[in-house]
Design a protein around this motif. Sequence first.
Motif, PDB file in Angstrom:
ATOM      1  N   GLY A  44      -1.200   8.380   0.898  1.00 32.82           N
ATOM      2  CA  GLY A  44      -1.245   9.725   0.346  1.00 32.82           C
ATOM      3  C   GLY A  44      -0.741  10.756   1.336  1.00 32.82           C
ATOM      4  O   GLY A  44      -0.840  10.566   2.555  1.00 32.82           O
ATOM      5  N   GLU A  49      -6.182   6.777   1.355  1.00 33.85           N
ATOM      6  CA  GLU A  49      -6.556   8.184   1.281  1.00 33.85           C
ATOM      7  C   GLU A  49      -7.115   8.680   2.616  1.00 33.85           C
ATOM      8  O   GLU A  49      -7.293   7.904   3.557  1.00 33.85           O
ATOM      9  CB  GLU A  49      -7.586   8.390   0.163  1.00 33.85           C
ATOM     10  CG  GLU A  49      -7.102   7.980  -1.218  1.00 33.85           C
ATOM     11  CD  GLU A  49      -6.025   8.912  -1.780  1.00 33.85           C
ATOM     12  OE1 GLU A  49      -5.657   9.898  -1.090  1.00 33.85           O
ATOM     13  OE2 GLU A  49      -5.548   8.644  -2.897  1.00 33.85           O
ATOM     14  N   ARG A 107      -4.753   0.539  -3.819  1.00 34.41           N
ATOM     15  CA  ARG A 107      -3.565   0.376  -2.983  1.00 34.41           C
ATOM     16  C   ARG A 107      -3.084   1.693  -2.385  1.00 34.41           C
ATOM     17  O   ARG A 107      -2.108   1.704  -1.626  1.00 34.41           O
ATOM     18  CB  ARG A 107      -2.429  -0.284  -3.765  1.00 34.41           C
ATOM     19  CG  ARG A 107      -1.909   0.490  -4.953  1.00 34.41           C
ATOM     20  CD  ARG A 107      -0.895  -0.352  -5.729  1.00 34.41           C
ATOM     21  NE  ARG A 107       0.191  -0.796  -4.908  1.00 34.41           N
ATOM     22  CZ  ARG A 107       1.336  -0.110  -4.709  1.00 34.41           C
ATOM     23  NH1 ARG A 107       1.495   1.082  -5.294  1.00 34.41           N
ATOM     24  NH2 ARG A 107       2.295  -0.598  -3.955  1.00 34.41           N
ATOM     25  N   VAL A 108      -3.761   2.790  -2.726  1.00 32.45           N
ATOM     26  CA  VAL A 108      -3.397   4.086  -2.157  1.00 32.45           C
ATOM     27  C   VAL A 108      -4.374   4.416  -1.025  1.00 32.45           C
ATOM     28  O   VAL A 108      -5.589   4.509  -1.248  1.00 32.45           O
ATOM     29  CB  VAL A 108      -3.424   5.200  -3.218  1.00 32.45           C
ATOM     30  CG1 VAL A 108      -3.097   6.549  -2.565  1.00 32.45           C
ATOM     31  CG2 VAL A 108      -2.429   4.902  -4.335  1.00 32.45           C
ATOM     32  N   TYR A 135       0.847  -1.195   0.000  1.00 30.30           N
ATOM     33  CA  TYR A 135       0.000   0.000   0.000  1.00 30.30           C
ATOM     34  C   TYR A 135       0.880   1.241   0.000  1.00 30.30           C
ATOM     35  O   TYR A 135       2.022   1.229   0.484  1.00 30.30           O
ATOM     36  CB  TYR A 135      -0.925   0.020   1.227  1.00 30.30           C
ATOM     37  CG  TYR A 135      -1.894  -1.126   1.268  1.00 30.30           C
ATOM     38  CD1 TYR A 135      -3.124  -1.049   0.624  1.00 30.30           C
ATOM     39  CD2 TYR A 135      -1.574  -2.310   1.947  1.00 30.30           C
ATOM     40  CE1 TYR A 135      -4.008  -2.108   0.651  1.00 30.30           C
ATOM     41  CE2 TYR A 135      -2.459  -3.367   1.979  1.00 30.30           C
ATOM     42  CZ  TYR A 135      -3.671  -3.268   1.324  1.00 30.30           C
ATOM     43  OH  TYR A 135      -4.549  -4.323   1.346  1.00 30.30           O
ATOM     44  N   GLU A 136       0.323   2.319  -0.487  1.00 30.98           N
ATOM     45  CA  GLU A 136       0.930   3.635  -0.408  1.00 30.98           C
ATOM     46  C   GLU A 136       0.025   4.538   0.419  1.00 30.98           C
ATOM     47  O   GLU A 136      -1.187   4.322   0.477  1.00 30.98           O
ATOM     48  CB  GLU A 136       1.118   4.233  -1.813  1.00 30.98           C
ATOM     49  CG  GLU A 136       2.064   3.448  -2.701  1.00 30.98           C
ATOM     50  CD  GLU A 136       2.164   4.064  -4.084  1.00 30.98           C
ATOM     51  OE1 GLU A 136       1.638   5.189  -4.279  1.00 30.98           O
ATOM     52  OE2 GLU A 136       2.752   3.415  -4.973  1.00 30.98           O
ATOM     53  N   ALA A 190      -8.719   0.474   2.296  1.00 30.25           N
ATOM     54  CA  ALA A 190      -8.270   0.607   0.908  1.00 30.25           C
ATOM     55  C   ALA A 190      -8.400  -0.726   0.169  1.00 30.25           C
ATOM     56  O   ALA A 190      -8.809  -0.763  -1.003  1.00 30.25           O
ATOM     57  CB  ALA A 190      -6.826   1.096   0.879  1.00 30.25           C
TER      58      ALA A 190
END
Length: 450
Positions: free
Chosen positions: A200, A238, A235-236, A197-198, A229
């Motif tokens: 934000g 938020e 995968r981002v 995952y990323e 997510a």
Amino acid sequence: MDLFESLGTDNQGVPTGEHGPLAVRMRPRSLDEVVGQDQILAAGSPMRRLMDPEGSVPSSVFLWGPPGTGKTTLAYLIARAGERHFEEVSAVSAGVKDIRAVISTARHRLSAQGEETVLFIDEVHRFSKTQQDALLPAVENGWVILVAATTENPAFSVVSPLLSRSLLITLHGLTDADVRTVVERALTDERGLAGRYELGEAAEDNLVRIAGQDARRSLTLLEAAADGARARGVRVIEVEDIAQAADGATVRYDRAGDQHYDVISAFIKSIRGSNVDAAMHYLARMLAAGEDPRFVARRLMISAAEDVGMADPSALQTATAAAQAVALVGMPEARIILAEAVVHLATAPKSNRAYNAINSAMADVQAGKAAPVPLQLRNDAFSGAKDLGYSEGYKYAHDYPGGVAQVEFMPEGMEGTRYYEPTDRGYEANITPRLARIRDVLDGSDGSLG
């Protein structure tokens, strides 16, 4: 070790953090992985020496600090560093019998195998005095290495004999940068989210804000947000994922702990400092956390007398009326009444001269400055009082101009003592010149008040 059976432990019983929630998996395995707390982990520090298996006989230690700052992690590392057996006792459920059983086993292990035991007690302030006293022989004789964690000041929550036999190490809340380091490590580490995952930028800022200074909370939020997510098929992570994970920013305030005293202290000091906005913020924090509004109202009455004082005598009337109204109305409407009182007190001119006056007078009395009451002021309402000289020479104030007569009211040896010295602020500014004239009459330097 029932608590950790599902999490995995090494052969000393120390949880390895190989399974379980993200916060457990990411628990530091060495001092080099510990984020923050540089002041207690410096070379040669007591904590570093506790980690040295070749060092001197280890001391028991109390770790005092906010939640999520590494207290439990340090306990694990102390145990692992010396290949010591690890035992944990719940301060919530354990009784004296449980404590003695753990100590007995540890004592046998030490004498039979030469293996030391780290006894970890989280939230030790929840132990009663009797439970704490049960630890004394084990600590004093070195049968266990006690590592006790607490979020409350041990000076108030731990018995003195136990505290005097242990080191006290204070941990501080993590900085925003520290929390970011914890979160970013968890995103990439194989033990954590392993790059799946990323996060934000706005979401990270929100997570850090909500987590406060608590690393564990930041990881709990991150894991829940990542699950959100995943459910959305992205995968981002938020901002909305963080918001849902947090279910609204929870209030960091424990009505029975240190934060109770910290927030009320900040509240009163903000009023004293005339910062109405800060005072309103701390009022909101207390009420949102479920603080009894009657407690807040009582503190406002004290503040009105102590900090506003005679600079605005109506402040005490407002605070008293607010306390009565709060008791009648209750929450949630009581918040409006308290807010009104806060505005009055915070924006009022300030004087602590009446507060200082009574403190000074009390100090003199306690120091033995309590000579006999002057004869002219004594009660003469009994047979023979006149023969003793009681009330002789007393001047009835209403018979004199301005209602003030030259009379010595102070006991012998305290003539001319001054306790109350008004300021030039608010209503008290009117008192200053009048009091000066009154004292001139009382001292005999002016014949009348005028």
